[in-house]
Design an enzyme around this catalytic site. Structure first.
Site, PDB file in Angstrom:
ATOM      1  CG  PHE A 121       1.322  11.983   4.515  1.00  0.00           C
ATOM      2  CD1 PHE A 121       2.419  11.546   5.241  1.00  0.00           C
ATOM      3  CD2 PHE A 121       1.163  11.528   3.220  1.00  0.00           C
ATOM      4  CE1 PHE A 121       3.338  10.665   4.688  1.00  0.00           C
ATOM      5  CE2 PHE A 121       2.073  10.646   2.661  1.00  0.00           C
ATOM      6  CZ  PHE A 121       3.165  10.216   3.397  1.00  0.00           C
ATOM      7  CG  ASP A 202      -5.064  10.476   5.617  1.00  0.00           C
ATOM      8  OD1 ASP A 202      -5.002   9.364   6.177  1.00  0.00           O
ATOM      9  OD2 ASP A 202      -4.187  10.889   4.835  1.00  0.00           O
ATOM     10  CE1 TYR A 227       1.407   2.686   4.518  1.00  0.00           C
ATOM     11  CE2 TYR A 227       0.170   1.892   2.632  1.00  0.00           C
ATOM     12  CZ  TYR A 227       0.773   2.927   3.322  1.00  0.00           C
ATOM     13  OH  TYR A 227       0.708   4.195   2.805  1.00  0.00           O
ATOM     14  CE  LYS A 228       0.716   5.249   7.593  1.00  0.00           C
ATOM     15  NZ  LYS A 228       2.140   5.470   7.379  1.00  0.00           N
ATOM     16  NE  ARG A 375       7.031   8.717  11.929  1.00  0.00           N
ATOM     17  CZ  ARG A 375       6.232   8.445  10.897  1.00  0.00           C
ATOM     18  NH1 ARG A 375       5.075   9.079  10.785  1.00  0.00           N
ATOM     19  NH2 ARG A 375       6.556   7.539  10.005  1.00  0.00           N
TER      20      ARG A 375
HETATM   21  C1  PLP Z   1      -1.436  10.271   6.783  1.00  0.00           C
HETATM   22  C2  PLP Z   1      -1.084   9.619   5.474  1.00  0.00           C
HETATM   23  N1  PLP Z   1      -1.854   9.855   4.402  1.00  0.00           N
HETATM   24  C3  PLP Z   1      -1.580   9.301   3.207  1.00  0.00           C
HETATM   25  C4  PLP Z   1      -0.489   8.481   3.046  1.00  0.00           C
HETATM   26  C5  PLP Z   1      -0.204   7.920   1.683  1.00  0.00           C
HETATM   27  O1  PLP Z   1      -0.687   6.641   1.573  1.00  0.00           O
HETATM   28  P1  PLP Z   1      -0.624   5.814   0.184  1.00  0.00           P
HETATM   29  O2  PLP Z   1       0.816   5.599  -0.112  1.00  0.00           O
HETATM   30  O3  PLP Z   1      -1.368   4.550   0.496  1.00  0.00           O
HETATM   31  O4  PLP Z   1      -1.280   6.622  -0.870  1.00  0.00           O
HETATM   32  C6  PLP Z   1       0.326   8.190   4.142  1.00  0.00           C
HETATM   33  C7  PLP Z   1       1.476   7.291   4.009  1.00  0.00           C
HETATM   34  O5  PLP Z   1       2.156   6.974   4.942  1.00  0.00           O
HETATM   35  C8  PLP Z   1       0.023   8.780   5.389  1.00  0.00           C
HETATM   36  O6  PLP Z   1       0.780   8.568   6.472  1.00  0.00           O
END
Ligand code: PLP
Length: 413
Positions: A121, A202, A227-228, A375
């Site tokens: 990400f 992560d 939130y997921k 997805r």
């Molecule tokens: C794998 C991953 N890492 C980091 C993030 C970013 O998260 P945040 O907006 O809480 O910083 C996301 C957001 O969807 C994500 O899917």
């Protein structure tokens, strides 16, 4: 494998989690819980309680709320620890995921090299590159980005080969956000440790749908969002884990909320960190964003993360079978072995963006990830096998009847 609607109904009949769907308010055939989980009655209840406490108690809510708002993030962290296989004091709920990447990497990185993969990400790379630059290091030299062989997945062996004794940190996702590949956290952690490096993860795409054993695996630190798959609401505060063997370290980004709780209000200008992961909090927790997590955890704990993972594996297996059988124009970009698969399936199609938009117009909520991925996430707490059957049926109709029309922008998470 039998993929008929009757088979789906039989699976639903035998599903120990089928009653949980009634607790959720789900718009349409919702297959996007890996971006944003929907609201449950339980999450709405705890949000409403805190809103009412704010009205009734105002400032006294910090001490007289039920439970008191002071210490709420720590108590929720104790419960989230049960989802990730950690001791209660190793987890806290705080900040955003990306802020936690900064806070932990800034604490744990000295002046060495970091190994990541090219399918991460992007936010994680932004943070890591910035952290290297802050140390006067050129990210092009000190961020080793392991390439994917097929553009979808990353070989663990390639990650391990990239480790040498100059590497200070291996930073990996548990699940790749696009293809849904699940990594062996324990194996990667052990490999990093063999080279004297730390292992950070992560877990945004796995907490709440995959069972973890962070303490058992010896992971050094981890971050994730709620939130997921935890269904705690848009922008819900994130989670972080710090292994207890690192509790002596001083957080690089201290703030008063990470101060030792018993003396926080003595207002000493010298920072005394809380004993555990709570030290990595920075500012006041956003209570109204935190409150839904309490109810959301009631649901997850009642279901049990083991049962959630079991159903997730069965749902994604059924989905993959249906895609193979009914959508020959598409390919599956997600590993087929269940041990290498997270909670969603990447359905690849050259016109994925237009197909996603057409599915949304037919009330199948999926998302598009460039260049070619739809997805599809059958999140176990509110998705039935029959929902999966129905969603693939509508996918077939979209491919048969055409999908030209308004395109959607890529979603943000
Ligand atoms: C794998 C991953 N890492 C980091 C993030 C970013 O998260 P945040 O907006 O809480 O910083 C996301 C957001 O969807 C994500 O899917």
């Amino acid at each position: 494998m039998d993929t008929s609607r009757e088979y789906a109904r039989a699976c639903d009949g035998a599903d120990p989690l089928s009653a949980f769907a009634e607790r959720f308010d789900v718009p349409g055939l919702y297959m996007d819980g890996n971006s944003l989980g929907p609201v449950s009655r339980d999450a709405a209840r705890t949000l409403e309680r805190v809103r009412e406490e704010w009205r009734r108690l105002a400032i006294e809510g910090w001490t007289d709320g039920d439970p008191p708002w002071f210490g709420y993030a720590e108590r929720l962290g104790d419960r989230v620890a049960g989802l990730v296989g950690a001791a209660p004091e190793e987890v806290v709920v705080a900040n955003a995921t990306t802020v936690n990447v900064h806070a932990l990497v800034d604490t744990f990185l000295d002046s060495g090299t970091v190994v990541v993969n090219e399918l991460d990400f992007p936010s994680d790379h932004y943070a890591l590159r910035a952290q290297l630059r802050r140390r006067g290091l050129d990210p092009d030299d000190h961020l080793v980005v392991v390439e994917s062989r097929d553009g979808r997945t990353v070989e663990e062996a390639d990650m391990i080969d990239a480790l040498d004794d100059d590497v200070e940190l291996l930073f990996m996702p548990s699940v790749l956000y696009r293809s849904g590949q699940l990594f062996d956290v324990e194996r990667l952690t052990a490999a990093a440790h063999d080279h004297g490096a730390l292992a950070g993860f992560d877990l945004a795409h796995s907490v709440g749908v995959v069972d973890h054993d962070l303490s058992g695996a010896g992971v050094d630190f981890a971050v994730w969002c709620h939130y997921k798959y935890c269904n705690a609401g848009p922008g819900a505060p994130a989670g972080l884990y710090v292994d207890e063997r690192h509790f002596g370290r001083r957080p690089a980004l201290p703030g008063w909320w990470g101060h030792e709780k018993a003396t926080q209000f003595e207002m000493d200008l010298e920072f005394t960190p809380a004993a555990g992961a709570g030290a990595y909090q920075i500012g006041t927790p956003p209570l109204l964003s935190l409150a839904p997590l309490e109810g959301a955890l009631d649901v997850l704990e009642a279901a049990g993360i083991g049962a959630v993972r079991e159903k997730s594996v069965a749902l994604t297996e059924y989905l993959i079978e249906l895609v193979d059988e009914r959508l020959p124009e598409c390919s599956v970009g997600t590993p087929r072995e269940s041990a290498r698969r997270g909670g969603h399936v990447a359905v690849e199609h050259p016109d994925a963006e237009a197909v996603s938009a057409a599915l949304k117009r037919r009330d199948v909520v999926v998302d598009y990830r460039p260049p070619n991925v739809v997805r599809v996430c059958p999140s176990p707490l509110y998705t039935s096998f029959e929902d999966v059957h129905r969603a693939v049926g509508r996918f077939r109709t979209v491919l048969d009847e055409g999908y030209d029309g308004v395109a959607v922008d890529a979603d943000v998470t």
